[in-house]
Design a protein around this motif. Structure first.
Motif, mmCIF file in Angstrom:
data_model
loop_
_atom_site.group_PDB
_atom_site.id
_atom_site.type_symbol
_atom_site.label_atom_id
_atom_site.label_comp_id
_atom_site.label_asym_id
_atom_site.label_seq_id
_atom_site.Cartn_x
_atom_site.Cartn_y
_atom_site.Cartn_z
ATOM 1 N N GLU A 137 0.829 -1.203 0.000
ATOM 2 C CA GLU A 137 0.000 0.000 0.000
ATOM 3 C C GLU A 137 0.863 1.253 0.000
ATOM 4 O OE1 GLU A 137 -2.708 2.164 3.337
ATOM 5 O OE2 GLU A 137 -3.214 0.078 2.887
ATOM 6 N N ALA A 138 1.942 1.234 0.793
ATOM 7 C CA ALA A 138 2.820 2.397 0.864
ATOM 8 C C ALA A 138 3.534 2.625 -0.452
ATOM 9 C CB ALA A 138 3.830 2.206 1.995
ATOM 10 N N VAL A 139 4.009 1.546 -1.092
ATOM 11 C CA VAL A 139 4.703 1.672 -2.372
ATOM 12 C C VAL A 139 3.768 2.189 -3.447
ATOM 13 C CG1 VAL A 139 5.808 0.375 -4.230
ATOM 14 C CG2 VAL A 139 6.422 -0.073 -1.852
ATOM 15 N N ALA A 140 2.551 1.626 -3.507
ATOM 16 C CA ALA A 140 1.598 2.029 -4.537
ATOM 17 C C ALA A 140 1.221 3.495 -4.381
ATOM 18 C CB ALA A 140 0.351 1.151 -4.462
ATOM 19 N N MET A 207 13.586 -4.990 -18.727
ATOM 20 C CA MET A 207 13.030 -5.402 -17.438
ATOM 21 C C MET A 207 11.787 -4.558 -17.156
ATOM 22 S SD MET A 207 15.010 -7.811 -16.164
ATOM 23 C CE MET A 207 14.822 -7.839 -14.385
ATOM 24 N N GLU A 208 10.728 -5.211 -16.735
ATOM 25 C CA GLU A 208 9.510 -4.504 -16.346
ATOM 26 C C GLU A 208 9.406 -4.474 -14.825
ATOM 27 O OE1 GLU A 208 4.627 -4.576 -16.924
ATOM 28 O OE2 GLU A 208 5.837 -6.307 -17.500
ATOM 29 N N PHE A 209 9.102 -3.307 -14.283
ATOM 30 C CA PHE A 209 8.886 -3.194 -12.845
ATOM 31 C C PHE A 209 7.405 -3.427 -12.550
ATOM 32 C CE2 PHE A 209 7.923 -0.457 -9.070
ATOM 33 C CZ PHE A 209 8.541 -1.273 -8.141
ATOM 34 N N ILE A 210 7.101 -4.444 -11.743
ATOM 35 C CA ILE A 210 5.723 -4.763 -11.354
ATOM 36 C C ILE A 210 5.419 -3.997 -10.077
ATOM 37 C CG2 ILE A 210 4.047 -6.576 -10.922
ATOM 38 C CD1 ILE A 210 5.439 -6.763 -13.628
ATOM 39 N N LEU A 211 4.676 -2.898 -10.205
ATOM 40 C CA LEU A 211 4.443 -1.999 -9.083
ATOM 41 C C LEU A 211 3.738 -2.698 -7.929
ATOM 42 C CD1 LEU A 211 4.612 0.980 -8.080
ATOM 43 C CD2 LEU A 211 2.334 1.309 -9.047
ATOM 44 N N GLU A 212 2.699 -3.468 -8.242
ATOM 45 C CA GLU A 212 1.896 -4.078 -7.185
ATOM 46 C C GLU A 212 2.689 -5.081 -6.360
ATOM 47 O OE1 GLU A 212 1.114 -3.985 -10.343
ATOM 48 O OE2 GLU A 212 -0.531 -2.514 -10.416
ATOM 49 N N GLU A 213 3.695 -5.703 -6.991
ATOM 50 C CA GLU A 213 4.477 -6.736 -6.308
ATOM 51 C C GLU A 213 5.863 -6.261 -5.916
ATOM 52 O OE1 GLU A 213 4.481 -10.221 -8.735
ATOM 53 O OE2 GLU A 213 2.320 -10.115 -9.119
ATOM 54 N N ASP A 214 6.207 -5.024 -6.298
ATOM 55 C CA ASP A 214 7.494 -4.424 -5.937
ATOM 56 C C ASP A 214 8.658 -5.312 -6.387
ATOM 57 O OD1 ASP A 214 9.199 -2.528 -4.910
ATOM 58 O OD2 ASP A 214 9.211 -3.374 -2.885
ATOM 59 N N ARG A 215 8.632 -5.713 -7.680
ATOM 60 C CA ARG A 215 9.693 -6.571 -8.192
ATOM 61 C C ARG A 215 9.895 -6.326 -9.687
ATOM 62 N NH1 ARG A 215 8.023 -11.044 -11.182
ATOM 63 N NH2 ARG A 215 5.771 -11.386 -11.221
#
Length: 225
Positions: A137-140, A207-215
């Motif tokens: 939640e904080a990252v998003a 490389m794709e950054f997956i925001l929801e999974e922080d990876r």
């Protein structure tokens, strides 16, 4: 950290060593590391998860080593407090979410430890970053206010992930721009390989950054069509 201060319900006493044991002068001091002790059976700790949204500090605390030297960081303002032993850590952190765990140099160590010529766990302290909100939640929320929800693509030459020899080509939020940047980079390095007989073709990676999974995940060029 590996300072062998876990209680005996984690560590069992080693068998007595027979004969003479030869070590080098630096072997008595373990290297800095975060040590994870795993078992197939749960420990006898009365601790239930307080929430499904994330791990609260009160969930983590019983599993920390007894000591020595903790830095508890509040991610909201990056303020921190230090504690020598686990039992000293204030209960005010119990309902905060665990955001991350790491290790850093401890500026409060004794002078004789600071003067050691080699690195050691004695010079370190465990850092536990806590937040009032779950990590995802904080990252998003942090990223959505500045960058939106993505997608985010990184294009670079891949000697190895985050290798010193990597050449960063760009960061993109559009699939078409990412694909075009990748094509340009591949064409450029193919020409470079032709000009230099000693140089092999350079690998280019997306490389794709997956925001929801922080990876991050590696993406094939065809996925961007």
């Amino acid at each position: 950290m590996a300072d062998v201060e876990f209680s005996m319900d984690v560590y069992s006493a080693p068998p007595q060593l027979e004969g003479e044991v030869m070590v080098t002068k630096d072997d008595y001091c373990m290297e800095p590391t975060i040590e994870l002790i795993l078992t197939k059976e749960p420990r006898d700790i009365e601790c239930e998860r307080s929430t499904d949204k994330g791990i609260l500090f009160c969930d983590l605390k019983p599993y920390l080593q007894i000591g020595k030297n903790f830095s508890i960081v509040n991610r909201e303002d990056w303020s921190y407090e230090t504690y020598k032993y686990r039992s000293d850590i204030s209960e005010k952190y119990n309902d905060m979410y665990v955001y991350g765990i790491g290790m850093e140099d401890n500026p409060e160590v004794e002078e004789y430890v600071r003067k050691l010529k080699f690195d050691s766990h004695l010079k370190k302290r465990m850092v536990i970053v806590l937040s009032d909100r779950p990590k995802k939640e904080a990252v998003a929320e942090k990223n959505s206010s500045t960058y939106g929800k993505g997608p985010f693509f990184l294009v670079y030459t891949a000697e190895g992930w985050n290798h010193d020899a990597d050449e960063w080509i760009g960061i993109y939020t559009d699939r078409k721009e990412t694909r075009e940047a990748y094509n340009r980079a591949v064409a450029y390095y193919e020409e470079e390989a032709k000009r230099s007989s000693y140089r092999s073709r350079q690998r280019v990676v997306i490389m794709e950054f997956i925001l929801e999974e922080d990876r991050f995940r590696e993406v094939d060029r065809e996925e961007l069509n």
